[in-house]
Design a protein around this motif. Structure first.
Motif, PDB file in Angstrom:
ATOM      1  N   GLN A 185      -6.882   4.407 -12.337  1.00 52.47           N
ATOM      2  CA  GLN A 185      -7.505   4.588 -11.490  1.00 52.47           C
ATOM      3  C   GLN A 185      -6.336   4.735  -9.760  1.00 52.47           C
ATOM      4  O   GLN A 185      -4.972   4.398  -9.986  1.00 52.47           O
ATOM      5  CB  GLN A 185      -7.794   3.268 -10.667  1.00 52.47           C
ATOM      6  N   LYS A 214      -8.311   3.908  -1.219  1.00 53.60           N
ATOM      7  CA  LYS A 214      -8.982   2.317  -0.748  1.00 53.60           C
ATOM      8  C   LYS A 214      -9.702   1.764  -0.801  1.00 53.60           C
ATOM      9  O   LYS A 214      -9.779   0.977  -1.270  1.00 53.60           O
ATOM     10  CB  LYS A 214      -8.614   2.496   0.796  1.00 53.60           C
ATOM     11  N   LYS A 215     -10.868   2.633  -1.591  1.00 59.95           N
ATOM     12  CA  LYS A 215     -11.740   2.064  -2.397  1.00 59.95           C
ATOM     13  C   LYS A 215     -11.208   1.755  -3.480  1.00 59.95           C
ATOM     14  O   LYS A 215     -12.884   0.510  -4.462  1.00 59.95           O
ATOM     15  CB  LYS A 215     -13.062   2.884  -2.967  1.00 59.95           C
ATOM     16  N   THR A 216     -10.093   1.135  -4.429  1.00 60.40           N
ATOM     17  CA  THR A 216     -10.244   0.627  -5.259  1.00 60.40           C
ATOM     18  C   THR A 216      -9.913  -0.391  -5.721  1.00 60.40           C
ATOM     19  O   THR A 216      -9.538  -1.087  -4.706  1.00 60.40           O
ATOM     20  CB  THR A 216      -8.436   1.506  -5.836  1.00 60.40           C
ATOM     21  N   ASP A 217     -10.951  -0.855  -7.319  1.00 59.09           N
ATOM     22  CA  ASP A 217     -10.795  -2.351  -7.193  1.00 59.09           C
ATOM     23  C   ASP A 217      -9.296  -3.349  -7.790  1.00 59.09           C
ATOM     24  O   ASP A 217      -8.933  -3.306  -8.422  1.00 59.09           O
ATOM     25  CB  ASP A 217     -11.789  -2.468  -8.204  1.00 59.09           C
ATOM     26  N   MET A 218      -8.993  -3.364  -6.645  1.00 56.21           N
ATOM     27  CA  MET A 218      -7.521  -4.359  -6.847  1.00 56.21           C
ATOM     28  C   MET A 218      -7.852  -5.541  -7.806  1.00 56.21           C
ATOM     29  O   MET A 218      -6.898  -5.539  -8.610  1.00 56.21           O
ATOM     30  CB  MET A 218      -6.734  -5.161  -5.985  1.00 56.21           C
ATOM     31  N   ASN A 219      -8.539  -5.748  -7.734  1.00 59.39           N
ATOM     32  CA  ASN A 219      -8.964  -7.007  -9.313  1.00 59.39           C
ATOM     33  C   ASN A 219      -8.647  -6.529 -10.120  1.00 59.39           C
ATOM     34  O   ASN A 219      -8.416  -7.250 -11.488  1.00 59.39           O
ATOM     35  CB  ASN A 219     -10.172  -7.768  -8.712  1.00 59.39           C
ATOM     36  N   ARG A 220      -8.910  -5.631 -10.054  1.00 57.94           N
ATOM     37  CA  ARG A 220      -9.639  -4.737 -11.828  1.00 57.94           C
ATOM     38  C   ARG A 220      -7.696  -4.198 -12.267  1.00 57.94           C
ATOM     39  O   ARG A 220      -6.951  -4.450 -13.026  1.00 57.94           O
ATOM     40  CB  ARG A 220     -10.355  -3.476 -11.577  1.00 57.94           C
ATOM     41  N   THR A 223       0.903  -1.552  -0.319  1.00 59.07           N
ATOM     42  CA  THR A 223      -0.027  -0.044   0.152  1.00 59.07           C
ATOM     43  C   THR A 223       0.670   1.067  -0.366  1.00 59.07           C
ATOM     44  O   THR A 223       1.991   1.516   0.339  1.00 59.07           O
ATOM     45  CB  THR A 223      -0.834  -0.201   1.057  1.00 59.07           C
ATOM     46  N   ARG A 231      -5.714  -5.992 -11.241  1.00 54.55           N
ATOM     47  CA  ARG A 231      -4.390  -6.611 -10.976  1.00 54.55           C
ATOM     48  C   ARG A 231      -4.872  -8.431 -12.532  1.00 54.55           C
ATOM     49  O   ARG A 231      -3.468  -8.079 -13.230  1.00 54.55           O
ATOM     50  CB  ARG A 231      -4.685  -7.917 -10.093  1.00 54.55           C
ATOM     51  N   LYS A 232      -5.803  -7.601 -13.334  1.00 51.70           N
ATOM     52  CA  LYS A 232      -6.608  -7.896 -14.365  1.00 51.70           C
ATOM     53  C   LYS A 232      -5.134  -7.625 -15.419  1.00 51.70           C
ATOM     54  O   LYS A 232      -5.319  -7.996 -16.766  1.00 51.70           O
ATOM     55  CB  LYS A 232      -7.858  -7.833 -14.420  1.00 51.70           C
TER      56      LYS A 232
END
Ligand SMILES: Nc1ncnc2c1ncn2[C@@H]1O[C@H](COP(=O)(O)OP(=O)(O)OP(=O)(O)O)[C@@H](O)[C@H]1O
Length: 243
Positions: free
Chosen positions: A63, A68-74, A52, A76-77
């Motif tokens: 992004q 903190k609200k960022t979508d980590m899965n997106r 972090t 990492r894709k």
């Protein structure tokens, strides 16, 4: 593609990254160098959220990772990572390793998944190893599988954290050649932590020199190697090039 604006990073009280400002355009190949402990791994790991950040803005693919609200899965894709120690699944075959994330995350159908995986294995020079298990491969072969696995997700950016540091010298060239091929693809953004100065010189568009958690120099590769501005970069280069 990737932009750091006044980024700060702490491990407890330890100030690991100080006021990082860095912009990497889509399609660029950027190499990060510097002495041990200077923060290179920390910096690269922030780009796909493995670490972090505590201050500033870190924009990856539109992004903000400091939010903190960022979508980590997106993230990492779109941003793959290749590690020093390969991190393959030992109980899965080479093909299964490559097909796993596209199947689970992208829901890619089996025949297309297999076709893409086979093509990638051929690209990294391992067309005949699909049914092998990682323990049957050399370190250099494992690392090429790890690269194929990252590419299978069709990421926009690839991060490499010392991809050749754990390899025997005779394996390093094959892995660097695969990385060179990827760098030639003008759509792929690459950020590479490495001690391979030949790769940095020949392949990188830019070199970033870090020391004590700060970026001291950010220059086109040829300019950096011909005429580093920072005394500490000069000293570092003379040590590693005369080694
Ligand atoms: N999880 C952690 N907790 C506490 N301190 C850490 C952690 N990870 C790294 N550090 C510290 O942060 C500093 C930067 O480490 P980092 O691994 O980013 O450096 P590096 O430039 O990649 O070094 P090397 O070339 O040796 O891999 C070091 O002083 C290290 O001890």
């Amino acid at each position: 593609m990737i932009e750091f604006k006044n980024v700060e990073k702490y491990y407890g009280d330890f100030h690991a990254l100080t006021n990082i400002n860095l912009k990497i355009e889509s399609g660029e190949t950027v190499v990060l160098i510097g002495p041990s402990g200077s923060g290179k791994s920390t910096l690269i790991r922030t780009v796909n959220g493995l670490e972090t950040v505590e201050g500033g803005e870190l924009i990856v693919n539109d992004q903000d990772l400091a939010n903190k609200k960022t979508d980590m899965n997106r993230i990492r894709k779109n941003v793959g990572m290749v590690f020093q120690h390969f991190n393959l699944y030992e109980n899965k075959t080479v093909l299964e390793n490559i097909m796993l994330a596209p199947r689970l995350v992208l829901k890619r159908n089996k025949s297309e998944n297999e076709k893409i995986a086979q093509a990638l294995l051929a690209k990294v020079g391992l067309a005949d190893k699909g049914n092998s298990y990682p323990k049957q491969l050399s370190g250099g072969q494992k690392q090429r599988v790890a690269i194929a696995r990252s590419l299978a997700m069709k990421p926009k950016a690839l991060l490499f954290d010392e991809p050749t540091s754990a390899l025997d010298p005779e394996m390093i060239g094959d892995v660097l050649n695969v990385m060179k091929d990827i760098a030639k693809d003008s759509d792929m953004t690459m950020l590479v932590v490495t001690h391979e100065m030949g790769f940095a010189k020949q392949v990188a568009d830019r070199v970033i020199f870090m020391d004590s958690g700060k970026i001291l120099e950010d220059a086109p590769s040829a300019q950096f190697f011909d005429n580093p501005k920072e005394p500490r970069a000069k000293q570092f280069l003379s040590q590693v090039l005369n080694h």
